[in-house]
Design a protein around this motif. Structure first.
Motif, PDB file in Angstrom:
ATOM      1  N   ASP A  66       0.834  -1.199   0.000  1.00  0.00           N
ATOM      2  CA  ASP A  66       0.000   0.000   0.000  1.00  0.00           C
ATOM      3  C   ASP A  66       0.866   1.246   0.000  1.00  0.00           C
ATOM      4  O   ASP A  66       2.021   1.224   0.450  1.00  0.00           O
ATOM      5  CB  ASP A  66      -0.909   0.008   1.243  1.00  0.00           C
ATOM      6  CG  ASP A  66      -2.143   0.886   1.083  1.00  0.00           C
ATOM      7  OD1 ASP A  66      -2.190   1.699   0.133  1.00  0.00           O
ATOM      8  OD2 ASP A  66      -3.075   0.765   1.890  1.00  0.00           O
ATOM      9  N   ARG A  67       0.296   2.339  -0.472  1.00  0.00           N
ATOM     10  CA  ARG A  67       0.990   3.631  -0.469  1.00  0.00           C
ATOM     11  C   ARG A  67       0.833   4.352   0.862  1.00  0.00           C
ATOM     12  O   ARG A  67       1.553   5.316   1.139  1.00  0.00           O
ATOM     13  CB  ARG A  67       0.441   4.533  -1.583  1.00  0.00           C
ATOM     14  CG  ARG A  67      -1.068   4.733  -1.543  1.00  0.00           C
ATOM     15  CD  ARG A  67      -1.549   5.771  -2.539  1.00  0.00           C
ATOM     16  NE  ARG A  67      -1.233   7.113  -2.100  1.00  0.00           N
ATOM     17  CZ  ARG A  67      -1.990   7.805  -1.245  1.00  0.00           C
ATOM     18  NH1 ARG A  67      -3.093   7.268  -0.717  1.00  0.00           N
ATOM     19  NH2 ARG A  67      -1.640   9.026  -0.908  1.00  0.00           N
ATOM     20  N   LYS A  68      -0.126   3.891   1.675  1.00  0.00           N
ATOM     21  CA  LYS A  68      -0.390   4.518   2.973  1.00  0.00           C
ATOM     22  C   LYS A  68      -0.191   3.480   4.063  1.00  0.00           C
ATOM     23  O   LYS A  68      -0.695   2.362   3.984  1.00  0.00           O
ATOM     24  CB  LYS A  68      -1.820   5.067   3.003  1.00  0.00           C
ATOM     25  CG  LYS A  68      -2.153   5.838   4.257  1.00  0.00           C
ATOM     26  CD  LYS A  68      -3.345   6.782   4.074  1.00  0.00           C
ATOM     27  CE  LYS A  68      -4.580   6.126   3.520  1.00  0.00           C
ATOM     28  NZ  LYS A  68      -5.707   7.061   3.427  1.00  0.00           N
ATOM     29  N   LEU A  69       0.576   3.856   5.104  1.00  0.00           N
ATOM     30  CA  LEU A  69       0.984   2.899   6.123  1.00  0.00           C
ATOM     31  C   LEU A  69       0.512   3.358   7.496  1.00  0.00           C
ATOM     32  O   LEU A  69       0.529   4.551   7.811  1.00  0.00           O
ATOM     33  CB  LEU A  69       2.514   2.776   6.133  1.00  0.00           C
ATOM     34  CG  LEU A  69       3.189   2.697   4.754  1.00  0.00           C
ATOM     35  CD1 LEU A  69       4.689   2.775   4.893  1.00  0.00           C
ATOM     36  CD2 LEU A  69       2.756   1.431   4.033  1.00  0.00           C
ATOM     37  N   LEU A  70       0.112   2.404   8.300  1.00  0.00           N
ATOM     38  CA  LEU A  70      -0.408   2.679   9.633  1.00  0.00           C
ATOM     39  C   LEU A  70       0.489   2.001  10.661  1.00  0.00           C
ATOM     40  O   LEU A  70       0.801   0.812  10.538  1.00  0.00           O
ATOM     41  CB  LEU A  70      -1.835   2.121   9.738  1.00  0.00           C
ATOM     42  CG  LEU A  70      -2.575   2.285  11.057  1.00  0.00           C
ATOM     43  CD1 LEU A  70      -2.952   3.739  11.279  1.00  0.00           C
ATOM     44  CD2 LEU A  70      -3.838   1.420  11.055  1.00  0.00           C
ATOM     45  N   VAL A  71       0.907   2.761  11.678  1.00  0.00           N
ATOM     46  CA  VAL A  71       1.655   2.184  12.794  1.00  0.00           C
ATOM     47  C   VAL A  71       0.847   2.432  14.061  1.00  0.00           C
ATOM     48  O   VAL A  71       0.452   3.568  14.338  1.00  0.00           O
ATOM     49  CB  VAL A  71       3.066   2.804  12.938  1.00  0.00           C
ATOM     50  CG1 VAL A  71       3.827   2.122  14.074  1.00  0.00           C
ATOM     51  CG2 VAL A  71       3.839   2.668  11.633  1.00  0.00           C
ATOM     52  N   GLU A  72       0.577   1.372  14.811  1.00  0.00           N
ATOM     53  CA  GLU A  72      -0.286   1.459  15.982  1.00  0.00           C
ATOM     54  C   GLU A  72       0.460   1.113  17.256  1.00  0.00           C
ATOM     55  O   GLU A  72       1.330   0.238  17.264  1.00  0.00           O
ATOM     56  CB  GLU A  72      -1.462   0.478  15.855  1.00  0.00           C
ATOM     57  CG  GLU A  72      -2.419   0.796  14.731  1.00  0.00           C
ATOM     58  CD  GLU A  72      -3.492  -0.270  14.609  1.00  0.00           C
ATOM     59  OE1 GLU A  72      -4.579   0.052  14.106  1.00  0.00           O
ATOM     60  OE2 GLU A  72      -3.252  -1.423  14.999  1.00  0.00           O
ATOM     61  N   ARG A  73       0.063   1.789  18.331  1.00  0.00           N
ATOM     62  CA  ARG A  73       0.575   1.431  19.653  1.00  0.00           C
ATOM     63  C   ARG A  73       0.169  -0.006  19.978  1.00  0.00           C
ATOM     64  O   ARG A  73      -0.967  -0.419  19.710  1.00  0.00           O
ATOM     65  CB  ARG A  73      -0.013   2.369  20.699  1.00  0.00           C
ATOM     66  CG  ARG A  73       0.432   2.044  22.132  1.00  0.00           C
ATOM     67  CD  ARG A  73      -0.415   2.806  23.149  1.00  0.00           C
ATOM     68  NE  ARG A  73      -0.224   4.232  23.065  1.00  0.00           N
ATOM     69  CZ  ARG A  73       0.750   4.905  23.663  1.00  0.00           C
ATOM     70  NH1 ARG A  73       1.649   4.252  24.404  1.00  0.00           N
ATOM     71  NH2 ARG A  73       0.833   6.218  23.541  1.00  0.00           N
ATOM     72  N   PHE A  74       1.074  -0.765  20.537  1.00  0.00           N
ATOM     73  CA  PHE A  74       0.731  -2.113  20.998  1.00  0.00           C
ATOM     74  C   PHE A  74       0.113  -2.032  22.393  1.00  0.00           C
ATOM     75  O   PHE A  74       0.590  -1.304  23.260  1.00  0.00           O
ATOM     76  CB  PHE A  74       1.975  -2.998  21.064  1.00  0.00           C
ATOM     77  CG  PHE A  74       1.749  -4.290  21.807  1.00  0.00           C
ATOM     78  CD1 PHE A  74       1.087  -5.351  21.203  1.00  0.00           C
ATOM     79  CD2 PHE A  74       2.169  -4.435  23.120  1.00  0.00           C
ATOM     80  CE1 PHE A  74       0.859  -6.538  21.889  1.00  0.00           C
ATOM     81  CE2 PHE A  74       1.955  -5.618  23.812  1.00  0.00           C
ATOM     82  CZ  PHE A  74       1.298  -6.665  23.191  1.00  0.00           C
ATOM     83  N   ILE A  75      -0.976  -2.755  22.558  1.00  0.00           N
ATOM     84  CA  ILE A  75      -1.506  -2.949  23.900  1.00  0.00           C
ATOM     85  C   ILE A  75      -1.703  -4.450  24.100  1.00  0.00           C
ATOM     86  O   ILE A  75      -2.161  -5.143  23.190  1.00  0.00           O
ATOM     87  CB  ILE A  75      -2.839  -2.202  24.131  1.00  0.00           C
ATOM     88  CG1 ILE A  75      -3.908  -2.661  23.133  1.00  0.00           C
ATOM     89  CG2 ILE A  75      -2.658  -0.700  24.067  1.00  0.00           C
ATOM     90  CD1 ILE A  75      -5.296  -2.145  23.458  1.00  0.00           C
ATOM     91  N   PRO A  76      -1.309  -4.982  25.255  1.00  0.00           N
ATOM     92  CA  PRO A  76      -1.593  -6.392  25.524  1.00  0.00           C
ATOM     93  C   PRO A  76      -3.101  -6.553  25.607  1.00  0.00           C
ATOM     94  O   PRO A  76      -3.745  -5.963  26.479  1.00  0.00           O
ATOM     95  CB  PRO A  76      -0.902  -6.655  26.863  1.00  0.00           C
ATOM     96  CG  PRO A  76      -0.748  -5.306  27.490  1.00  0.00           C
ATOM     97  CD  PRO A  76      -0.649  -4.316  26.387  1.00  0.00           C
TER      98      PRO A  76
END
Length: 364
Positions: free
Chosen positions: A214-224
């Protein structure tokens, strides 16, 4: 009573092509043949449309293409059919309703929904706008957040900035929420292209890997968190199923864990939640469904923090998996709506929505 002619559309130009084949096979096998004349319509990985009239088992194993007849669906309200031309003979397969079983881009993202709108034919899916929004994880999160619904912290990056801004991206993630974190393509499903990064080197590799899809990327906080899913069904008055919980066989519910781990991942249906937690999840699922203007069906995926107990909405899938192991139909079965009856209800909802829309004025 005359049978409804249902076009089941499968395959497509997506990383989830194989999942679509499995879903379509399950749906076709389960459909009541006394109610429906089924026209299987396959789309190859390079975007070629075909009518397939062979053995249904050949859809799942991918050999359907060998016997398929090239076809097209005219975006013209006067046709409402799939047209084939073989040995100089034109054949028209009339369609009363279309059941798209297309996961990911070019199927779940509003593109084919636009074709069906031009054909003026009912289809088992949300409309063009909601389909496009729900396919894009970034738009989904932004709109849910605007509606006051809970989402995990995230950052958005773009492929055009790679590799020259890769170090800046990594530093921004480290400053915002650190490790571990999840990196995802914005517009894919079934966990394709998703990586859990534990350190700087893994994050760099994960961003480059997601950019392949993809041209758009998402980075998310990890939560257990516990992974909870809830199925929603309906148009103006949607209802939610009992929630289910996924215990993945891997560190997270990856593409392999979902479809090819030999049943090692566990599905707990209903999810072991307190009564008030169950109702909270169901209410949040319906609120998210309405907020994004979904119709007919969607599966709403949640993360419940193991530390705080807070439930976060992860994403909505407007054409969820329909394989024999898929959560969407399993959750409805546990809620008292068997697979075959669920298919009937989805087709009814598609026709209902079409009639409602068709009754609206297009001009003054």
């Amino acid at each position: 009573m005359e049978k409804l002619k249902v076009g089941v559309v499968f395959g497509g130009q997506s990383g989830e092509y194989e999942v679509s084949l499995m879903s379509a096979t399950s749906i076709i096998n389960a459909m009541d043949k006394s109610k429906y004349d089924i026209v299987p319509i396959g789309i190859t990985k390079d975007g070629r449309w075909h009518v397939f009239l062979g053995d249904v088992s050949k859809i799942q194993d991918g050999t359907w293409v060998d016997e398929a007849i090239p076809a097209f669906l005219p975006p013209d309200t006067g046709y409402k059919c799939a047209i084939t031309l073989k040995d100089g003979i034109e054949t028209r397969y009339h369609l009363d309703v279309i059941f798209p079983v297309l996961h990911g881009p070019h199927g779940e993202d509003g593109t084919v929904q636009g074709v069906f709108e031009l054909m003026n034919i009912p289809y088992v899916s949300s409309g063009v706008g909601p389909s496009a929004v729900c396919m894009d994880k970034v738009y989904t999160k932004k709109l849910l957040k605007q509606e006051g619904l809970p989402v995990v912290d995230f950052k958005v990056f773009y492929k055009k900035d790679l590799p020259h801004k890769l170090t800046e991206m990594v530093e921004e993630v480290e400053k915002s929420f650190g490790y571990p974190c999840f990196v995802k393509p914005a517009n894919l499903g079934s966990s394709v292209g998703i990586t859990k990064a534990h350190d700087r080197e893994e994050l760099k590799n994960a961003i480059m890997h997601a950019a392949e899809f993809d041209r758009k990327l998402l980075v998310e906080r990890f939560i257990p968190a516990r992974e909870i899913e809830c199925s929603v069904l309906g148009n103006d008055d949607p209802v939610a199923s009992v929630p289910g919980e996924i215990i993945p066989s891997e560190e997270f519910y990856s593409y392999t864990a979902k479809y090819f781990d030999g049943g090692k991942s566990k599905l707990l249906i209903p999810a072991p939640l307190a009564a008030e937690e169950t109702e909270k999840i169901r209410n949040l699922a319906v609120r998210a469904y309405k907020a994004l203007d979904c119709t007919v069906m969607a599966r709403v995926d949640f993360l419940i923090s193991k530390i705080t107990g807070v439930a976060y909405i992860n994403e909505l899938n407007t054409i969820p998996g329909f394989t024999k192991i898929s959560m969407y139909p399993k959750l409805w079965e546990a809620s008292g709506l068997p697979y075959k009856e669920l298919i009937d209800r989805l087709i009814e909802l598609a026709i209902e929505r079409h009639h409602q829309k068709h009754a609206l004025k297009l001009t003054l």
